[in-house]
Design an enzyme around this catalytic site. Structure first.
Site, PDB file in Angstrom:
ATOM      1  N   ASP A   1       0.783  -1.162   0.002  1.00  0.00           N
ATOM      2  CA  ASP A   1      -0.338  -0.151  -0.053  1.00  0.00           C
ATOM      3  C   ASP A   1       0.853   1.302  -0.094  1.00  0.00           C
ATOM      4  OD1 ASP A   1      -2.134  -1.729   0.042  1.00  0.00           O
ATOM      5  OD2 ASP A   1      -2.330  -1.652   2.197  1.00  0.00           O
TER       6      ASP A   1
ATOM      7  N   GLY B   1       1.737   3.072  -2.533  1.00  0.00           N
ATOM      8  CA  GLY B   1       1.213   3.889  -3.586  1.00  0.00           C
ATOM      9  C   GLY B   1       1.657   3.410  -4.827  1.00  0.00           C
ATOM     10  N   LYS B   2       2.059   1.969  -5.039  1.00  0.00           N
ATOM     11  CA  LYS B   2       2.546   1.578  -6.234  1.00  0.00           C
ATOM     12  C   LYS B   2       1.743   1.724  -7.469  1.00  0.00           C
ATOM     13  CE  LYS B   2       2.276  -2.598  -4.337  1.00  0.00           C
ATOM     14  NZ  LYS B   2       2.143  -2.060  -3.001  1.00  0.00           N
TER      15      LYS B   2
ATOM     16  N   GLY C   1      -4.607  -4.283  -3.863  1.00  0.00           N
ATOM     17  CA  GLY C   1      -5.451  -3.156  -4.073  1.00  0.00           C
ATOM     18  C   GLY C   1      -4.764  -1.970  -4.594  1.00  0.00           C
ATOM     19  N   HIS C   2      -4.673  -1.573  -5.769  1.00  0.00           N
ATOM     20  CA  HIS C   2      -3.864  -0.566  -6.361  1.00  0.00           C
ATOM     21  C   HIS C   2      -4.909   0.656  -6.714  1.00  0.00           C
ATOM     22  CE1 HIS C   2      -0.262  -3.342  -7.307  1.00  0.00           C
ATOM     23  NE2 HIS C   2      -0.691  -3.313  -5.914  1.00  0.00           N
ATOM     24  N   THR C   3      -4.626   1.594  -6.195  1.00  0.00           N
ATOM     25  CA  THR C   3      -5.356   2.997  -6.513  1.00  0.00           C
ATOM     26  C   THR C   3      -4.779   3.980  -7.304  1.00  0.00           C
ATOM     27  OG1 THR C   3      -6.215   2.830  -4.164  1.00  0.00           O
ATOM     28  CG2 THR C   3      -6.777   4.736  -5.186  1.00  0.00           C
TER      29      THR C   3
ATOM     30  N   GLN D   1       2.066  -5.897  -3.147  1.00  0.00           N
ATOM     31  CA  GLN D   1       2.359  -6.237  -1.913  1.00  0.00           C
ATOM     32  C   GLN D   1       3.779  -5.204  -1.630  1.00  0.00           C
ATOM     33  OE1 GLN D   1       1.405  -9.577  -3.451  1.00  0.00           O
ATOM     34  NE2 GLN D   1      -0.568  -8.549  -2.754  1.00  0.00           N
TER      35      GLN D   1
ATOM     36  N   THR E   1      -8.174  -3.113  -0.350  1.00  0.00           N
ATOM     37  CA  THR E   1      -9.166  -4.522  -0.652  1.00  0.00           C
ATOM     38  C   THR E   1      -9.937  -4.749   0.425  1.00  0.00           C
ATOM     39  OG1 THR E   1      -7.206  -5.114  -2.093  1.00  0.00           O
ATOM     40  CG2 THR E   1      -8.809  -7.095  -1.396  1.00  0.00           C
ATOM     41  N   THR E   2      -9.555  -4.638   1.598  1.00  0.00           N
ATOM     42  CA  THR E   2     -10.595  -5.436   2.728  1.00  0.00           C
ATOM     43  C   THR E   2     -11.075  -4.199   3.547  1.00  0.00           C
ATOM     44  OG1 THR E   2      -8.732  -5.440   4.204  1.00  0.00           O
ATOM     45  CG2 THR E   2      -9.299  -7.392   2.898  1.00  0.00           C
TER      46      THR E   2
ATOM     47  N   VAL F   1       3.022  14.104  -3.428  1.00  0.00           N
ATOM     48  CA  VAL F   1       2.591  14.712  -2.441  1.00  0.00           C
ATOM     49  C   VAL F   1       0.902  14.823  -2.484  1.00  0.00           C
ATOM     50  CG1 VAL F   1       4.147  16.351  -2.104  1.00  0.00           C
ATOM     51  CG2 VAL F   1       2.690  17.077  -3.995  1.00  0.00           C
TER      52      VAL F   1
END
Ligand code: GDP
Ligand code: IMO
Ligand code: MG
Length: 447
Positions: A13, A15-16, A40-42, A223, A299-300, A413
């Site tokens: 998590d 920020g990939k 879960g990639h945003t 991950q 994701t969760t 940022v």
């Protein structure tokens, strides 16, 4: 620069998704190499937010070929739902290629994930309950079902019968559960097969040919380094290889093509699930980091544990992955902290460890050694040039570079593409913002 890797340098998590999407603009291929829909990639594009689980984060650009490599475990239902959801928002998945050698997550994997956690009681890992561990375990046990099996119903059925004989015996005898039916799973997965078939490919060959042709390929990790099965905080890890080795085993491409290996790290640290976390702040400070950083699992939905930046771990990630650069994300979240703590060592039984300790007991029980740096109060979420950052923020970034021994090539940022400071243009070209790049009528920039 044919091959670039973006991978997580902490516990996931980091920020990939944002960084992959940002760099995908200049790429031809984006390839996921590990994990499954535990990820879960945003990606934020203009006012639109996308949460991607199996789909590589380059999908918003029509010119990109997205690839799901053999190292990924695929839950077909989730992938198809993701494709449908994207289609409804005007994004084509026509160019998606899926490795014929990737393994499938089966319904019984979800059951075993759930039962495994239950049986561990207080020692549970806090998995995402997506069946990821059991799917990789079956792969290693040579009992896995692969994407290519979807293309031959007879083979699929024969393999499923063998797998279910073993799985059902354990489910019914050890856990007193209902057995799974071969016919039901067969019918369900043959339905998926029909839709996925046009995307199935020899992706190792596809990527190698592209790289030989001088095409730009971005390998997107899932991950993070400390969740790696070998190099992470075992057993509180995932079951795949998010680190650099996973790129090769998870795509079937060799190391000669790689030029940039970018580790994505938050300016602080978060972790979801259980396991040791020396710099965790179970106090007001952790609450503030979580609130400012909106730290809830993609994701969760679980609340992420938050703590100060740990430079011992970041230096470890730099070493394990041969990082050439760090993308430092969420620096904006640190605004308003008067003082910032950074962990530079661990103290355990009178000894100070400056490297990741060789025994897990030390890591579990150590006390972090902190250095304090001055904070800043300015809102930096609109800054796009390093020179416009407050002096204390610049010093913080320099401290990270020195501690990790790797240059910070990009500072993030905010979640949007524009909320980015490119600090080393020799590594990453500046971005030209196109807020609606994913629209079907988007005209890709000339290369
Ligand atoms: P990933 O799994 O590594 O792709 O990261 P996630 O998407 O799970 O979590 C990162 C979260 O932080 C997402 O909600 C992003 O939109 C958000 N984000 C990314 N970069 C920044 C940043 O620089 N500042 C802030 N405030 N949010 C960011
Ligand atoms: P992205 O790609 C953060 C964590 C789970 C749990 C452990 C094992 O979004 O960074 P699993 O379901 O994989 O067997 O769970 O790993 N975990 C993640 N934490 N980000 C992720 O992915 C994660 N994927 C798995 O919370 O602690
Ligand atoms: Mg995530």
């Amino acid at each position: 620069m044919p091959g670039t890797v973006i991978l997580g340098a902490q516990w996931g998590d980091e920020g990939k998704g944002k960084i992959t999407d940002l760099m995908a603009d200049r790429m031809d291929f984006v390839v996921r190499y590990a994990g499954g829909n535990n990820a879960g990639h945003t990606v934020v594009c203009g006012e639109d937010e996308f949460k991607l689980h199996l789909m590589p984060s380059g999908i918003l650009y029509p010119h990109i070929t997205t690839v799901i490599g053999n190292g990924v475990v695929i839950t077909p239902k989730v992938l198809l739902e993701e494709m449908d959801g994207l289609h409804q928002r005007g994004i084509s998945c026509g160019k998606l290629r899926i490795s014929c050698n990737a393994h499938l997550v089966m319904p019984y994997h979800l059951a075993f994930d759930h039962l495994g956690e239950l049986s561990l009681g207080n020692a549970k890992l806090g998995t995402t309950h997506r069946g990821i561990g059991p799917a990789y375990a079956d792969k290693a046990d040579r009992l896995g079902m692969r994407v290519q099996d979807l293309l031959d119903e007879k083979i699929f059925k024969a393999k499923l019968e063998v797998a279910l004989e073993r799985k059902n015996a354990i489910l019914t005898k050890a856990f007193d559960q209902e057995p799974f039916s071969v016919d039901e799973i067969l019918a369900e997965y043959m339905g998926y097969a029909e839709r996925l078939a046009p995307h199935i490919d020899d992706t190792s060959l596809l990527i190698a040919r592209a790289l030989d042709d001088g095409k730009k390929v971005l390998f997107e990790g899932a991950q993070g380094t400390l969740l790696d099965l070998d190099h992470g905080t075992y057993p509180f890890v995932t079951s795949s290889s998010p680190t650099i080795g996973g790129v090769f085993s998870g795509t079937g491409v060799g190391p000669k093509y790689l030029e940039n290996i970018i580790g994505v790290a938050k300016a602080y640290v978060t972790r979801v699930g259980y396991g040791p976390f020396p710099t965790e702040q179970e106090n007001e400070c952790g609450e503030l980091l979580g609130a400012r950083g909106v730290e809830f699992g993609t994701t969760t939905g679980r609340k992420r544990r938050c703590g100060w930046l740990d430079l011992v771990l970041l230096r470890y990630a730099a070493r394990v992955n041969s990082l050439t650069g760090i993308a430092l994300t969420k620096l904006d979240v640190l605004s308003e902290f008067e003082r910032l703590k950074v962990c530079v060592g661990y103290s355990y039984q009178g000894k100070i460890y400056h490297e990741f300790p060789p025994h897990q007991t030390i890591f579990h029980k150590c006390e972090p050694e902190y250095l304090e740096l001055a904070g800043w109060s300015e809102d930096i979420s609109g800054v796009t040039e390093r020179a416009d950052l407050p002096e204390a923020a610049v010093r913080y970034v320099e401290f990270v570079e020195q501690g990790a021994g790797v240059p910070v090539v990009l500072i993030s940022v905010g979640p949007k593409r524009t909320q980015t400071i490119i600090t080393r243009e020799e590594y990453i070209e500046p971005i030209e913002e196109g807020p609606y790049l994913y629209r079907e009528d988007f005209d890709p920039p000339a290369k």
